[in-house]
Design an enzyme around this catalytic site. Structure first.
Site, PDB file in Angstrom:
ATOM      1  CD  GLU A 192      37.022  35.151  45.760  1.00  0.00           C
ATOM      2  OE1 GLU A 192      35.952  35.607  46.222  1.00  0.00           O
ATOM      3  OE2 GLU A 192      37.062  34.242  44.931  1.00  0.00           O
ATOM      4  N   GLY A 246      41.957  45.883  47.041  1.00  0.00           N
ATOM      5  CA  GLY A 246      41.559  45.304  45.749  1.00  0.00           C
ATOM      6  C   GLY A 246      41.554  46.352  44.649  1.00  0.00           C
ATOM      7  CD  GLU A 277      34.256  43.364  55.235  1.00  0.00           C
ATOM      8  OE1 GLU A 277      35.169  44.008  54.707  1.00  0.00           O
ATOM      9  OE2 GLU A 277      34.016  42.180  54.963  1.00  0.00           O
ATOM     10  CE  LYS A 329      51.390  40.165  52.030  1.00  0.00           C
ATOM     11  NZ  LYS A 329      51.366  40.039  53.490  1.00  0.00           N
ATOM     12  N   GLY A 362      41.127  40.000  50.255  1.00  0.00           N
ATOM     13  CA  GLY A 362      41.375  41.031  51.252  1.00  0.00           C
ATOM     14  C   GLY A 362      40.352  42.132  51.129  1.00  0.00           C
ATOM     15  CB  SER A 363      40.330  45.516  52.462  1.00  0.00           C
ATOM     16  OG  SER A 363      41.572  45.947  51.961  1.00  0.00           O
ATOM     17  CB  THR A 364      36.491  46.669  48.842  1.00  0.00           C
ATOM     18  OG1 THR A 364      35.658  45.498  48.974  1.00  0.00           O
ATOM     19  CG2 THR A 364      36.064  47.426  47.596  1.00  0.00           C
ATOM     20  CD  GLU A 365      41.759  51.015  52.346  1.00  0.00           C
ATOM     21  OE1 GLU A 365      41.264  50.253  53.215  1.00  0.00           O
ATOM     22  OE2 GLU A 365      42.606  51.879  52.599  1.00  0.00           O
ATOM     23  CB  CYS A 378      34.972  37.920  53.353  1.00  0.00           C
ATOM     24  SG  CYS A 378      34.993  36.181  52.963  1.00  0.00           S
TER      25      CYS A 378
HETATM   26  P1  NAP Z   1      43.902  43.688  53.467  1.00  0.00           P
HETATM   27  O1  NAP Z   1      44.475  44.748  54.279  1.00  0.00           O
HETATM   28  O2  NAP Z   1      43.354  44.034  52.160  1.00  0.00           O
HETATM   29  O3  NAP Z   1      45.035  42.585  53.348  1.00  0.00           O
HETATM   30  C1  NAP Z   1      44.916  41.422  52.609  1.00  0.00           C
HETATM   31  C2  NAP Z   1      46.304  40.975  52.164  1.00  0.00           C
HETATM   32  O4  NAP Z   1      46.868  41.948  51.281  1.00  0.00           O
HETATM   33  C3  NAP Z   1      47.299  40.836  53.295  1.00  0.00           C
HETATM   34  O5  NAP Z   1      48.192  39.802  53.004  1.00  0.00           O
HETATM   35  C4  NAP Z   1      48.007  42.174  53.254  1.00  0.00           C
HETATM   36  O6  NAP Z   1      49.262  42.137  53.849  1.00  0.00           O
HETATM   37  C5  NAP Z   1      48.103  42.418  51.776  1.00  0.00           C
HETATM   38  N1  NAP Z   1      48.238  43.814  51.384  1.00  0.00           N
HETATM   39  C6  NAP Z   1      47.974  44.937  52.105  1.00  0.00           C
HETATM   40  N2  NAP Z   1      48.209  46.028  51.349  1.00  0.00           N
HETATM   41  C7  NAP Z   1      48.618  45.600  50.138  1.00  0.00           C
HETATM   42  C8  NAP Z   1      49.002  46.253  48.928  1.00  0.00           C
HETATM   43  N3  NAP Z   1      48.991  47.578  48.802  1.00  0.00           N
HETATM   44  N4  NAP Z   1      49.368  45.503  47.871  1.00  0.00           N
HETATM   45  C9  NAP Z   1      49.354  44.166  47.956  1.00  0.00           C
HETATM   46  N5  NAP Z   1      49.020  43.499  49.078  1.00  0.00           N
HETATM   47  C10 NAP Z   1      48.639  44.202  50.151  1.00  0.00           C
HETATM   48  O7  NAP Z   1      42.723  42.945  54.200  1.00  0.00           O
HETATM   49  P2  NAP Z   1      42.729  42.399  55.684  1.00  0.00           P
HETATM   50  O8  NAP Z   1      42.355  43.530  56.548  1.00  0.00           O
HETATM   51  O9  NAP Z   1      43.939  41.638  55.981  1.00  0.00           O
HETATM   52  O10 NAP Z   1      41.551  41.337  55.572  1.00  0.00           O
HETATM   53  C11 NAP Z   1      40.255  41.667  55.792  1.00  0.00           C
HETATM   54  C12 NAP Z   1      39.494  41.889  54.501  1.00  0.00           C
HETATM   55  O11 NAP Z   1      39.552  40.757  53.655  1.00  0.00           O
HETATM   56  C13 NAP Z   1      38.055  42.136  54.732  1.00  0.00           C
HETATM   57  O12 NAP Z   1      37.619  43.242  53.999  1.00  0.00           O
HETATM   58  C14 NAP Z   1      37.373  40.873  54.234  1.00  0.00           C
HETATM   59  O13 NAP Z   1      36.065  41.034  53.824  1.00  0.00           O
HETATM   60  C15 NAP Z   1      38.270  40.445  53.159  1.00  0.00           C
HETATM   61  N6  NAP Z   1      38.154  39.004  52.922  1.00  0.00           N
HETATM   62  C16 NAP Z   1      37.514  38.578  51.819  1.00  0.00           C
HETATM   63  C17 NAP Z   1      37.368  37.218  51.570  1.00  0.00           C
HETATM   64  C18 NAP Z   1      36.685  36.731  50.331  1.00  0.00           C
HETATM   65  O14 NAP Z   1      36.815  35.582  50.013  1.00  0.00           O
HETATM   66  N7  NAP Z   1      35.972  37.544  49.603  1.00  0.00           N
HETATM   67  C19 NAP Z   1      37.885  36.305  52.469  1.00  0.00           C
HETATM   68  C20 NAP Z   1      38.529  36.772  53.601  1.00  0.00           C
HETATM   69  C21 NAP Z   1      38.667  38.132  53.815  1.00  0.00           C
HETATM   70  P3  NAP Z   1      49.401  42.339  55.442  1.00  0.00           P
HETATM   71  O15 NAP Z   1      48.251  41.707  56.105  1.00  0.00           O
HETATM   72  O16 NAP Z   1      50.650  41.647  55.734  1.00  0.00           O
HETATM   73  O17 NAP Z   1      49.400  43.812  55.628  1.00  0.00           O
END
Ligand code: NAP
Ligand code: MG
Length: 797
Positions: free
Chosen positions: A266, A249, A397, A192, A244-247, A300
């Site tokens: 990640e 995760g 962050e 996704k 994605g976000s730690t939250e 990230c």
């Molecule tokens: P996010 O809200 O956690 O979203 C990441 C992905 O998860 C998106 O595809 C999102 O869908 C989906 N998602 C949201 N809620 C979900 C749930 N309850 N169950 C399953 N999937 C769900 O993070 P973001 O705001 O898009 O991205 C920013 C974060 O990613 C930052 O905290 C950053 O540090 C982290 N990040 C980490 C790395 C790494 O390699 N460590 C790399 C890049 C980013 P939608 O977007 O369609 O809502």
């Protein structure tokens, strides 16, 4: 403007990249996009659709279908149906497909780069020079792995169907990081993309189709976080890979707890960028530009916390402000801009709110004079000085172009500040003193450390976090582990093996003639001392016929806390001890077990009813395992990664830290040894809960540890009821990992409780035969005992 005037002002003219290749592609699809299932690209789905925008202009680029349970089911079914053939075509077959995908990405790189910059807002320079080439590089590298993995690692199998969820900041690159290793290792995929940035994933799916990838091997489901939840909850998925976000995760760890789905996370970061006073300050300023203004700071591993040595702080900030004045913010498709647009208004609001909060908490805000474009969603490069370590902006962050700066005096203080975060994704160290740089890099708790460079990535070097930045790695050899498992696991699933030596009265053979007194209550072993149980209770240990064999202390929460505190205290010393010393101590444990063989075997007979022969064999094997893991102690230090720049990249194996180990009931001495010894060999300190039914096999070892120079606190043993003690360990924020080998049904609450500090959990595969050298002593144990830190050290003038 005349040439003479340009010559005077040195103003950049616009250098726009044409949007035509992407626009033509969007038009060709009537600007309607949806899932890719079983090789077919759809433009609709059951949940309606939503608009996707160009952050640089705010304009609508097209509509994306919102998938529902129907499409997720179809995608998972397609992936499942395709998996066995995908595995059966073999490494060479998969390598050819991955190579074909890499070539397709290269051939279509211009369109992909333009599409990415349009949809995400990132500068075309970055999508053209980093995102797309690195995505191709991941497919090349993993085409190689598909080809060579059998030679490197015999006896592995794919996990099956992988569910993958990616964020919006590097849409195509994150897709490549996830898809390439999964495909190389024979898994099929349901991915996704993020709702803000689905287009490059759809363009990629089309390339897969055109490259002849078999239908169902890669499937995409488009939509919002709810679609992610459906993937996570789907019963026919074997692995969840999330960036994605730690939250979120944490939610995923909770939701997959006890399901047996393998999980890699990640997550976020708040990475330190450490500048010592002897650094090349101009070079470091350019480093900061790359660290925090690359991709608008939506990275990230962004170097978002500048730590600068006090004596040069003012000079460094001055240089930085001067440089910031020259940063060019604007149209992402302009080849001469440095900073593009923020992905969406909600992200822009979040950045603004956090910056306001920083100022309220006392930070000094500085931004360059140039105004921000007003079309689209832009935020200027921002420096916050006078920040205190506990301030919101120093801890949270921001995920935007905002740098917070603090100062330090000594290297110790720099390390303490660098580690003053719940995250541990990356760090960057700047000094001309290589000794200092390497020492500081070794001490910062993070998955990637860059010395005199920053934001370097490559497929050959793994990437991933320590602590609340998540677990698992992407890229490098270590990234493959996330998608494979030992072949024997499958064999036990198909044909359950009888391994548990249940207490049985029918056990054949004579009990060993060793008298076991019952007048003694074995205490706990905490901090190198025998300790009475906090609650003052004890429990009897009985033999197979119910007759008493001994008494042990009934451990409780307080005992676990004391044991964790002791293990934690011993941690730094043990981790720093040379591997040679650890090996010597483990050999010495074996040596000191030798004279006690008969007594230990007798104890096993008395507790379990196993035959004298089987019990003696168990003791012999346990002694051999101490030898084995002593042998490994100095042979699993890591590798040098072959990255394509002038650089030594060391993949260093560091201990996880303090580990909780819950031992199984069967083979009480052998299983205790087989888990505790590799953890110790790799430099971890341990709190072990031995077999609940037959704990005396472990409590008999106290004297052995004492006489073998095992430092106090390195091994701690708490006896009692597994269902009381294991959850206490799962919850404990000072444990870095938990290995659990008890009944599978009890694993769910443990994995759920691990979300507090996102400790690494390993729920051992049921049906493991501890006497088998692969199942009871495989490389698995080493892998779970370490985390990989990649240290990048450039060379050359
Ligand atoms: P996010 O809200 O956690 O979203 C990441 C992905 O998860 C998106 O595809 C999102 O869908 C989906 N998602 C949201 N809620 C979900 C749930 N309850 N169950 C399953 N999937 C769900 O993070 P973001 O705001 O898009 O991205 C920013 C974060 O990613 C930052 O905290 C950053 O540090 C982290 N990040 C980490 C790395 C790494 O390699 N460590 C790399 C890049 C980013 P939608 O977007 O369609 O809502
Ligand atoms: Mg978009």
């Amino acid at each position: 403007m005349s040439v003479a005037e340009i010559f005077e002002s040195m103003e950049y003219g616009p250098a726009p990249e044409s949007a035509a290749p992407a626009e033509e592609w969007l038009e060709r699809h009537d600007r309607r996009f949806g899932p890719f299932i079983a090789g077919e690209l759809r433009s609709e789905a059951s949940g309606g659709d939503f608009e996707t925008h160009a952050p640089g202009s705010g304009k609508v680029l097209g509509r994306i279908a919102q998938c529902g349970p129907r499409e997720v089911d179809e995608a998972v079914a397609a992936a499942r149906a395709a998996q066995s053939d995908w595995w059966k075509i073999g490494g060479y077959g998969r390598a050819r497909h991955l190579y074909a995908i890499a070539r397709k990405i290269q051939k279509h790189s211009r369109r992909l780069a333009v599409l990415e910059s349009l949809d995400n807002g990132k500068p075309i320079r970055e999508s053209r020079d980093l995102d797309v080439p690195l995505a191709a590089r991941h497919f090349y590298h993993h085409a190689g792995w598909a080809q060579v993995i059998d030679q490197r690692h015999p006896n592995w199998r794919p996990l099956g169907v992988a569910g993958q969820i990616i964020p919006w900041n590097f849409p195509l690159l994150m897709l490549a990081w996830k898809i390439a290793p999964a495909l190389a290792t024979g898994n099929t995929i349901v991915l996704k993309p993020a709702e803000f940035t689905s287009l490059s994933a759809i363009a990629f799916a089309e390339l897969c189709r055109d490259a002849g990838l078999p239908p169902g091997v890669v499937n995409l489901v488009t939509g919002d976080g709810a679609v992610g939840e459906m993937i996570v909850a789907h019963p026919d998925i074997d692995k969840i890979a999330f960036t994605g976000s730690t939250e979120v995760g944490r939610v995923l760890r909770r939701d997959t707890a006890g399901t047996g789905k393998k999980l890699s996370l990640e997550l976020g970061g708040k990475s330190p960028f450490v500048v010592f006073d002897d650094a090349d300050l101009d070079g470091a300023v350019e480093g900061v530009v790359d660290a925090i203004w690359f991709n608008q700071g939506e990275v990230c591993c962004a170097g978002s916390r500048l730590l600068v040595q006090e004596g040069v702080a003012e000079r460094f900030h001055d240089k930085l402000r001067t440089r910031m004045e020259t940063l060019r913010l604007g149209d992402p498709l302009d080849k001469a801009i440095d900073i593009g647009a923020v992905v969406a208004p909600v992200q822009l609001e979040r950045i603004k709110a956090l910056v306001d909060r920083g100022v309220e908490e006392g930070a000094t805000l500085w931004q360059p004079a140039a105004t921000c474009p007003t079309d689209g969603w832009f935020f200027p490069p921002t420096l916050l000085t006078g920040v205190e370590p506990a301030d919101t902006v120093a801890q949270e962050e921001i995920f935007g172009p905002v740098l917070v700066s603090m100062t330090f005096r000594t290297p110790d203080e720099a390390v303490a500040l660098a580690n003053n975060t719940r995250y541990g994704l990356a760090g960057s160290v700047w000094t001309e003193n290589i000794n200092l740089a390497l020492q500081v890099a070794a001490r910062i708790k993070a998955g990637t450390l860059w010395i005199n460079c920053t934001n370097q990535f490559d497929a050959a070097a793994g990437f991933g976090g320590y602590r609340e930045s998540g677990y698992g790695r992407e890229g490098g050899e270590e990234g493959l582990w996330e998608y494979i498992r030992p072949a024997w696991e499958l064999a036990t699933e198909q044909k359950p093996q009888k391994v548990a030596k249940k207490p049985s009265k029918k056990a054949k053979g004579k009990p060993a003639a060793v008298a076991i007194g019952i007048d003694r209550t074995a205490k706990m072993y905490i901090g190198g001392k025998q300790a009475r149980p906090d609650g003052g209770y004890s429990r009897s240990v009985v033999g197979p016929d119910g007759s008493p064999v001994g008494e042990i202390g009934e451990g409780n929460r307080k005992d676990i806390r004391n044991a964790v505190a002791a293990a934690r205290k011993a941690g730094p010393g043990w981790a720093k001890a040379s591997a040679h010393l650890r090996a010597q101590i483990l050999f010495y444990v074996a040596e000191n077990l030798e004279p006690r063989k008969a007594e230990l075997a007798g104890r096993i007979v008395a507790m379990t009813g196993a035959t004298a022969k089987a019990s003696s064999q168990e003791v012999e094997r346990a002694i051999e395992r101490w030898f084995l893991w002593a042998g490994w102690a100095d042979k699993y230090a890591g590798t040098v990664q072959a990255v394509p720049i002038r650089n030594f990249t060391f993949a260093v194996h560091e201990p996880l830290g303090t580990l909780g180990i819950v031992c199984p009931d069967e083979n009480p001495l052998l299983a205790f040894t087989s888990t505790v010894a590799p953890a110790l060999a790799m430099g971890n300190t341990v709190v072990a809960v031995p077999s609940e039914a037959h704990p005396l096999a472990a409590t008999d070892l106290y004297q052995v540890f004492e006489t073998s120079d095992v430092p106090a606190g390195v091994v701690n043993i708490v006896t009692g009821e597994r269902s009381v003690l294991a959850p206490e360990m799962a919850k404990h924020d000072d444990l870095d990992g938990l290995w659990y080998f008890g009944p599978k049904a009890e694993a769910e609450p443990l994995e759920s409780a691990s979300i507090g500090n996102l400790k690494r959990t390993w729920v051992g595969h049921p049906g493991r035969d501890w006497t088998n050298s692969e199942q009871g002593a495989g490389e698995e144990f080493l892998r779970h005992a370490i985390q990989v830190k990649n240290i990048w050290v450039p060379w050359g003038e």
